[in-house]
Each structure stands twice: as structure tokens, then as C-alpha cells.
Scaffold this motif. Sequence first.
Motif, PDB file in Angstrom:
ATOM      1  N   ARG A 104      -1.367  13.971  -2.170  1.00  0.00           N
ATOM      2  CA  ARG A 104      -2.690  14.011  -1.546  1.00  0.00           C
ATOM      3  C   ARG A 104      -3.154  15.447  -1.290  1.00  0.00           C
ATOM      4  NH1 ARG A 104      -5.142   9.947   1.863  1.00  0.00           N
ATOM      5  NH2 ARG A 104      -6.889  10.816   3.047  1.00  0.00           N
TER       6      ARG A 104
ATOM      7  N   LEU B 104       0.835  -1.196   0.000  1.00  0.00           N
ATOM      8  CA  LEU B 104       0.000   0.000   0.000  1.00  0.00           C
ATOM      9  C   LEU B 104       0.873   1.250   0.000  1.00  0.00           C
ATOM     10  CD1 LEU B 104      -2.972   1.008   0.324  1.00  0.00           C
ATOM     11  CD2 LEU B 104      -2.675   0.769   2.786  1.00  0.00           C
TER      12      LEU B 104
ATOM     13  N   SER C 146     -11.715   6.656   2.803  1.00  0.00           N
ATOM     14  CA  SER C 146     -11.237   6.789   1.437  1.00  0.00           C
ATOM     15  C   SER C 146     -11.975   5.809   0.529  1.00  0.00           C
ATOM     16  CB  SER C 146      -9.726   6.507   1.385  1.00  0.00           C
ATOM     17  OG  SER C 146      -9.239   6.567   0.060  1.00  0.00           O
TER      18      SER C 146
ATOM     19  N   THR D  86      -8.663   5.641  -2.994  1.00  0.00           N
ATOM     20  CA  THR D  86      -7.670   4.568  -3.040  1.00  0.00           C
ATOM     21  C   THR D  86      -7.989   3.662  -4.224  1.00  0.00           C
ATOM     22  OG1 THR D  86      -7.377   4.565  -0.637  1.00  0.00           O
ATOM     23  CG2 THR D  86      -6.641   2.603  -1.833  1.00  0.00           C
TER      24      THR D  86
ATOM     25  N   LEU E 202      -8.487   4.636   6.273  1.00  0.00           N
ATOM     26  CA  LEU E 202      -8.808   3.998   5.001  1.00  0.00           C
ATOM     27  C   LEU E 202     -10.308   3.914   4.778  1.00  0.00           C
ATOM     28  CD1 LEU E 202      -6.271   1.033   4.642  1.00  0.00           C
ATOM     29  CD2 LEU E 202      -6.484   3.033   3.170  1.00  0.00           C
TER      30      LEU E 202
ATOM     31  N   LEU F 200      -3.099   0.486  -3.820  1.00  0.00           N
ATOM     32  CA  LEU F 200      -2.987  -0.788  -3.133  1.00  0.00           C
ATOM     33  C   LEU F 200      -2.785  -1.883  -4.186  1.00  0.00           C
ATOM     34  CD1 LEU F 200      -3.231  -2.728  -0.710  1.00  0.00           C
ATOM     35  CD2 LEU F 200      -5.732  -2.606  -0.975  1.00  0.00           C
TER      36      LEU F 200
ATOM     37  N   ALA G 121      -4.484   9.201  -6.561  1.00  0.00           N
ATOM     38  CA  ALA G 121      -5.052   8.344  -5.516  1.00  0.00           C
ATOM     39  C   ALA G 121      -3.946   7.616  -4.772  1.00  0.00           C
ATOM     40  CB  ALA G 121      -5.998   7.315  -6.144  1.00  0.00           C
ATOM     41  N   ASP G 122      -4.278   7.047  -3.619  1.00  0.00           N
ATOM     42  CA  ASP G 122      -3.399   6.078  -2.980  1.00  0.00           C
ATOM     43  C   ASP G 122      -3.505   4.777  -3.770  1.00  0.00           C
ATOM     44  OD1 ASP G 122      -2.795   7.953  -1.015  1.00  0.00           O
ATOM     45  OD2 ASP G 122      -4.304   7.180   0.375  1.00  0.00           O
TER      46      ASP G 122
ATOM     47  N   LYS H 155       0.858   5.475   0.182  1.00  0.00           N
ATOM     48  CA  LYS H 155       0.151   6.716   0.464  1.00  0.00           C
ATOM     49  C   LYS H 155       0.688   7.804  -0.455  1.00  0.00           C
ATOM     50  CE  LYS H 155      -1.149   9.848   4.229  1.00  0.00           C
ATOM     51  NZ  LYS H 155      -1.034  10.133   5.681  1.00  0.00           N
TER      52      LYS H 155
ATOM     53  N   LEU I 189     -12.836   3.207  -2.207  1.00  0.00           N
ATOM     54  CA  LEU I 189     -11.978   2.268  -2.912  1.00  0.00           C
ATOM     55  C   LEU I 189     -12.505   2.031  -4.316  1.00  0.00           C
ATOM     56  CD1 LEU I 189      -9.578   0.203  -2.682  1.00  0.00           C
ATOM     57  CD2 LEU I 189     -11.328  -1.514  -2.199  1.00  0.00           C
TER      58      LEU I 189
END
Length: 451
Positions: A59, A53, A158, A69, A155, A111, A108-109, A55, A160
Amino acid sequence: MKMVTTKGIIVLCVLCFVSSVSSIVNTSGGTADGSQAWGYTEVRHGAHLFWWLYKSPYRVEDPSKPWPTILWLQGGPGGSGVGFGNFGEIGPLDVNLKPRNSTWLKMADLLFVDSPVGTGFSYVEDDKLFVKTDVESATDLTTLLKAIYNVNTTLQKSPLYIFAESYGGKFAVTLGLSVLQAIKDGQLKLQLGGVALGDSWISPEDFVLSWGPLLKDVSRIDEVGLNKSNSLALKIKQQLADGQYQAATDSWFDLEGVILDNSGNVDFYNFMSDDGNSPVVAKTKASRHLGKKPYAIISEANGPDLGSVMNGPIREKLKIIPANVTWGGQSDGVFSALESDFMKPRIAEVDELLSKGMNVTVYNGQLDVICATKGTEAWINKLKWDGLETYLKLSRSPLYCGKDESATKGFYRSYRNFAFYWILGAGHFVPVEQPCVSLQMVGSIVNSPNA
């Protein structure tokens, strides 16, 4: 590997970004500044999924637009999102471990998950634990998301978005439904923003039927090759109608051989290139996009082998990879276990997502063969979604790179909770071959404050 800095790697705990997790997560690690976290989740006894993941350093806090995310699911089955998607396509660093200007972290973050179990750094302790269906893979991924999200209030705020490439699209739509059910049942604390299907293997029948006509239209095969291709594609269609999915997988592999033999070895990722000669791919010994040939990894033309990078500096950075686990070492087993599910369509799952009000986006590279736009449009036309008739009557809008309208980079059409992006000049790997318009597209899909 390094992001901006690689100092302060901490093993067996995840700092800042992912708070202390439930006992289902065995081992985890992260950077000292909290910008990265990674770990193993034992989704079933003896079945371990690896996740990573990031970050975003870009942001932006906007009360009206929560920072999103993106969960990236690779194809194969057996392709590593932690490797291919991350270093090959959208992560902060490329295969040469140099900064990527077009990283999706700008929107975005991120994953990445090596899924299904046995992919990339993920592993099974017994071959019997490989998943045999897309639905089983979705169940494992939902278990992973519970372990990560249910203990992390940051999370949970945020939304997904599940993004997929190639065979990953089949995983994405089954996961989307599994996640919605888990949320409804109160088992998963997560906001699902949408599902995005990039050059995705949603309807194998429509794709194999598209190969011959497409390649004939662009002069890669002649009438003889077209007839051979169509004959075998129709055989596959009948096998699928009869529920002979394993036989259809075998015929699919034969059809790839027919296409290669009659096209001068066209690159299944980009019909403008020959297999193995694309200027943007380098071969490795891992499993290919959808099957048994060498997987094409996006990198510099003379860049390093991704396997060497993953089993070298990346493994050293992560610290937690078991001594007996090699990146990609079980990928062939992943594909073999899914062979009977490989050719099953997932159009009904797309329909179900749409009927539940979920945002679904499809995007396709103009030059792709394996998941050709012609095939994608064919399965979209089979949707039972009540908005399809209106959607098909709408005109497309052109897409450009930023404010430069001198060159059209694609087209876009949307209606209600469904959208389609046609990306010009790109093959199977849209984020690499058209990074500018892809980044803009992603920002729009996830409603990023930076878009």
C-alpha cells in the motif's frame, strides 16, 4: 496457510482492518496484525456468504490516488473466489501455499467472496435458499457489502472495483447496478470505481456461435465439425429467442460434447491444449468453469489438489468453518438452481452501467474458447452505448511487459468510460497465463498509486 506469518489467528473478532460489524455478521476472524480478515455474513435467514479480505503490504499513501480495493467474483456458477481466484490466480499465495510474485495485492487490497450462497465455504441451511437468478445473487452480495462497508470508514475511503471472471461477469454487472442503487438510496456507504469483465459469459448466444468458426480457423475442427457445431448453435439461438432458457442450457451442454468429439478434446480454456492436458491446470472434483464437468484449477502441473488444501490447512487457519460445511460441497446445487438463468444475456446491464457513467473494462485471453474473444467482440458490437461508434473507429495501442518492447503482450483501446484489453498468449485464466501484463492492466484500471 500462511501469508508472511500465520501467527496470532483470532477467532470471533476482526482486528484493525475490519472494525466491529453489525449483528448480521455471525462469525469472523483475522490475523493478529490486521492484514487479513474473514467471516460469514447471513445475507438471508439460513443463507451464509463467506468472505476474505486482504490488506495490501504494498500500500502507498497518495492523496491524489486513494488506495483501491478489488472485489473478485468467480465463475461457475459455483466456482469459489476464496479458493480459485485467491490461491489459483491473484492472491498472495498459490495452491502450493508459496508466495505469488504477481499477486494483485501489489495494486490493491483484495476482497474474495464465495458467491452465490452454497459456493466454496458459503452455505445454505436449506436447498430452497439457493439463488435462482443473477439478480438474486447481486442482492445477497449487496447485503454483504452493507455489512462490511457501512461500519468501516477506512474501507469507505477506498474505491471498490468489481472484477469478474467467466460466469462471474453476469454477477458483476447485476451487482454493479444493485450497488449503484443502494448508494443512491443512502443504504450503502461505498465508492464504486468500476466494473471489469474478464473472459466473461455476458452473451451466451454470441459465445456458442463463435466456437465453431474459431476452432475451424485454428484447425481444431474441420468442415464436418463446423457444420455440426453451427447447427446446434443456431438451435440455441432460436431457443433463446423463444425464451426457452432451460432448453438452451441443455443444448449448450450438448454443444460442448459436439465440440469435444470433433476437436480431439480441445481444452475449452485454451485451444492450444487438449482437455485435461494443459500444463497450467490440475483437475479437482469441484464444478467446472461454467457447468457440469470438473473445474480446472490453476496450479503447478504437479501441485496439490485445491480441495485438499481448502479443506485441510486453510480450513484449520480460518477456524470458523462449521463442522458440517465442506469447501465446494454445495457447488452442484448452486449451478442447478441457476440453470434457467444460465443462458440469459446481460448485455443490457452493461449498457445501463455505461449510461450511468460507470467505468466498464473488458479483457479477454486470445486463446480462450468458452468465452472467446470473437464472441466478446460480437456482444460489444450490440451495445446501444452512444460512444460505441467512435470507440470502434479508434486504433488499438500495443501492450508490453514493463519497458521490454521486444514482444507484444496485448492491445488496448478505450473511449470515455469503456475500455477493452486483448491479452495475447493467454486463455481463460488471464492473470495466470500472462501475469506481467495483467498486473499492469489492473494497475491502470483501478488507478493504483503503484501503477
